[in-house]
Design an enzyme around this catalytic site. Structure first.
Site, PDB file in Angstrom:
ATOM      1  N   ARG A 135      11.336   4.038   3.361  1.00  0.00           N
ATOM      2  CA  ARG A 135      10.941   3.083   4.413  1.00  0.00           C
ATOM      3  C   ARG A 135      12.160   2.255   4.766  1.00  0.00           C
ATOM      4  O   ARG A 135      12.877   1.779   3.878  1.00  0.00           O
ATOM      5  CB  ARG A 135       9.821   2.173   3.927  1.00  0.00           C
ATOM      6  CG  ARG A 135       9.595   0.997   4.869  1.00  0.00           C
ATOM      7  CD  ARG A 135       8.379   0.199   4.544  1.00  0.00           C
ATOM      8  NE  ARG A 135       7.162   0.929   4.879  1.00  0.00           N
ATOM      9  CZ  ARG A 135       5.945   0.382   4.875  1.00  0.00           C
ATOM     10  NH1 ARG A 135       5.799  -0.893   4.576  1.00  0.00           N
ATOM     11  NH2 ARG A 135       4.892   1.093   5.193  1.00  0.00           N
ATOM     12  N   ARG A 165       0.808  -1.224   0.000  1.00  0.00           N
ATOM     13  CA  ARG A 165       0.000   0.000   0.000  1.00  0.00           C
ATOM     14  C   ARG A 165       0.833   1.262   0.000  1.00  0.00           C
ATOM     15  O   ARG A 165       0.597   2.170  -0.788  1.00  0.00           O
ATOM     16  CB  ARG A 165      -0.879   0.057   1.252  1.00  0.00           C
ATOM     17  CG  ARG A 165      -2.264  -0.451   1.072  1.00  0.00           C
ATOM     18  CD  ARG A 165      -2.705  -1.063   2.370  1.00  0.00           C
ATOM     19  NE  ARG A 165      -1.799  -2.142   2.703  1.00  0.00           N
ATOM     20  CZ  ARG A 165      -1.960  -3.387   2.281  1.00  0.00           C
ATOM     21  NH1 ARG A 165      -2.994  -3.711   1.572  1.00  0.00           N
ATOM     22  NH2 ARG A 165      -1.095  -4.338   2.575  1.00  0.00           N
ATOM     23  N   THR A 166       1.787   1.347   0.908  1.00  0.00           N
ATOM     24  CA  THR A 166       2.465   2.632   1.069  1.00  0.00           C
ATOM     25  C   THR A 166       3.233   2.987  -0.206  1.00  0.00           C
ATOM     26  O   THR A 166       3.089   4.077  -0.747  1.00  0.00           O
ATOM     27  CB  THR A 166       3.398   2.596   2.300  1.00  0.00           C
ATOM     28  OG1 THR A 166       2.610   2.196   3.417  1.00  0.00           O
ATOM     29  CG2 THR A 166       3.996   3.951   2.572  1.00  0.00           C
ATOM     30  N   LYS A 218      25.683  -3.251  -0.739  1.00  0.00           N
ATOM     31  CA  LYS A 218      27.152  -3.114  -0.809  1.00  0.00           C
ATOM     32  C   LYS A 218      27.705  -2.370   0.401  1.00  0.00           C
ATOM     33  O   LYS A 218      28.891  -2.111   0.488  1.00  0.00           O
ATOM     34  CB  LYS A 218      27.530  -2.332  -2.067  1.00  0.00           C
ATOM     35  CG  LYS A 218      27.076  -2.956  -3.368  1.00  0.00           C
ATOM     36  CD  LYS A 218      27.536  -2.047  -4.512  1.00  0.00           C
ATOM     37  CE  LYS A 218      26.971  -2.495  -5.840  1.00  0.00           C
ATOM     38  NZ  LYS A 218      27.227  -1.485  -6.885  1.00  0.00           N
ATOM     39  N   HIS A 278       5.010   6.083  11.532  1.00  0.00           N
ATOM     40  CA  HIS A 278       4.525   5.900  10.152  1.00  0.00           C
ATOM     41  C   HIS A 278       3.567   7.064   9.856  1.00  0.00           C
ATOM     42  O   HIS A 278       2.353   6.882   9.780  1.00  0.00           O
ATOM     43  CB  HIS A 278       3.814   4.550  10.045  1.00  0.00           C
ATOM     44  CG  HIS A 278       3.526   4.088   8.651  1.00  0.00           C
ATOM     45  ND1 HIS A 278       3.585   4.923   7.549  1.00  0.00           N
ATOM     46  CD2 HIS A 278       3.156   2.874   8.171  1.00  0.00           C
ATOM     47  CE1 HIS A 278       3.262   4.232   6.466  1.00  0.00           C
ATOM     48  NE2 HIS A 278       3.002   2.992   6.817  1.00  0.00           N
TER      49      HIS A 278
HETATM   50  C1  NCD Z   1       1.638  -0.839   8.158  1.00  0.00           C
HETATM   51  C2  NCD Z   1       3.137  -0.698   8.350  1.00  0.00           C
HETATM   52  O1  NCD Z   1       3.912  -0.872   7.402  1.00  0.00           O
HETATM   53  O2  NCD Z   1       3.512  -0.351   9.471  1.00  0.00           O
HETATM   54  N1  NCD Z   1       1.294  -1.095   6.814  1.00  0.00           N
HETATM   55  C3  NCD Z   1       1.026  -0.052   5.988  1.00  0.00           C
HETATM   56  O3  NCD Z   1       1.884   0.742   5.704  1.00  0.00           O
HETATM   57  N2  NCD Z   1      -0.229   0.100   5.550  1.00  0.00           N
HETATM   58  C4  NCD Z   1       1.027  -1.825   9.081  1.00  0.00           C
HETATM   59  C5  NCD Z   1       1.580  -3.209   9.100  1.00  0.00           C
HETATM   60  O4  NCD Z   1       2.478  -3.562   8.335  1.00  0.00           O
HETATM   61  O5  NCD Z   1       1.078  -3.988   9.914  1.00  0.00           O
END
Ligand code: NCD
Length: 308
Positions: free
Chosen positions: A101, A51-52, A80, A129
């Protein structure tokens, strides 16, 4: 240069403006279809994501921009031994804005040290997040009509769940928001959130283990997955993973207007049968994630242009 590392990087007024912009984007997508023509978004993902990353990419494409990036540490020079800061110095030469991320807490903040472009924290370990929080706030504001006067149940892995940490940080700024923290003993909210965020700001909260006990009082139920990847051993994860399962039977205990949110991915914590309940809004929530990320990209690029 403004970045988004924590939800608190935005003032309440800025956040309200951002949510208004996201709502306008939802209503008039064509108006924004060329707002980022010629601009590039880099997505640097050192951890799995559906999703993100894809909602960021979809957001930039819907604004007329383009996207580049990597979706795994193994396919970048991290394999590396390159540092996040060095990678970001280089990405700054290739893109106008970046979403990162990383499995390590604080990595997005480190990325800002050598970045010459706005950096967005798309999740740093079990820490924060903020763009999921923007998604959650837009969902709540759109579907409940308010961000204040809410009793919110947060259920599941409150220890490692970064979405929960960011959401609490953001929501305490609105009046009369109460939390019901529902978790097994081993997955309780970290002390730094309880003491530095909740207690320090005199926020009303209770900690419970039984979901059934909490359900009748909630305006919102925010379910979370047990964060397998942050456990030190498989045995503990297996013991915890099915601690909560929200079923249609349990939903009977909840109010007619209680909404169920989940950042997704879902594993077992919400039975598939609940998807048909009109109160289950987690897939709508994923759609709101695109509008709010469009609004965020536009806002950070506007601020960058004002500075440059
Ligand atoms: C969340 C995350 O990555 O923290 N997912 C997301 O970005 N929608 C929640 C999760 O992974 O449980």
């Amino acid at each position: 240069m403004r970045h988004l590392i924590s939800p608190l990087d935005l003032s309440v007024e800025e956040l309200d403006d951002l949510l208004e912009l996201a709502k306008d984007i939802e209503k008039n997508p064509k108006k924004y279809a060329h707002a980022c023509d010629g601009m590039k978004l880099a997505t640097c993902f050192y951890e799995p994501s559906t999703r993100t990353r894809l909602s960021f990419e979809s957001a930039m494409l819907s604004l007329g921009g383009s996207v580049l990036g990597f979706a795994g540490a193994d396919s970048s020079s991290a394999a590396k031994g390159e540092s996040v800061a060095d990678t970001m110095a280089v990405i700054s030469c290739y893109a106008d804005i970046c979403a990162i991320r990383h499995p390590k807490e604080g990595a997005a903040l480190v990325a800002t040290t050598k970045a010459k472009i706005p950096v967005i924290n798309a999740g740093d370990g079990g820490h924060q997040h903020p763009t999921q929080t923007l998604t959650d706030l837009l969902t709540i504001s759109s579907l409940k009509g308010r961000l204040d006067n809410l009793t919110i149940g947060l259920c599941g892995d409150l220890k490692f769940g970064r979405t929960v940490h960011s959401l609490i940080n953001a929501l305490i700024r609105y009046s009369n928001v109460k939390f019901v923290l529902i978790s097994p003993e081993e997955l309780k909210i970290p002390d730094y959130i309880r003491e530095e965020v909740l207690d320090k700001n005199n926020i009303e909260y209770v900690e419970l283990e039984r979901l059934e006990e909490a359900l009748p009082d909630l305006d919102l139920l925010y379910m979370t997955r047990v964060q397998k990847e942050r456990f030190f051993n498989e045995e503990d994860y297996v013991r915890m993973k099915d601690f909560y399962i929200l079923t249609s039977e349990k939903m009977k205990l909840a109010r007619e207007d209680m909404l169920v949110l989940h950042p997704l991915p879902r594993v077992n914590e919400i039975a598939v049968e609940v998807d048909d309940d009109p109160r289950a809004v987690y897939f709508k929530q994923a759609q709101y994630g695109v509008y709010v990320r469009m609004a965020l990209i536009l806002t950070l690029l506007k601020w960058r242009d004002e500075v440059c």
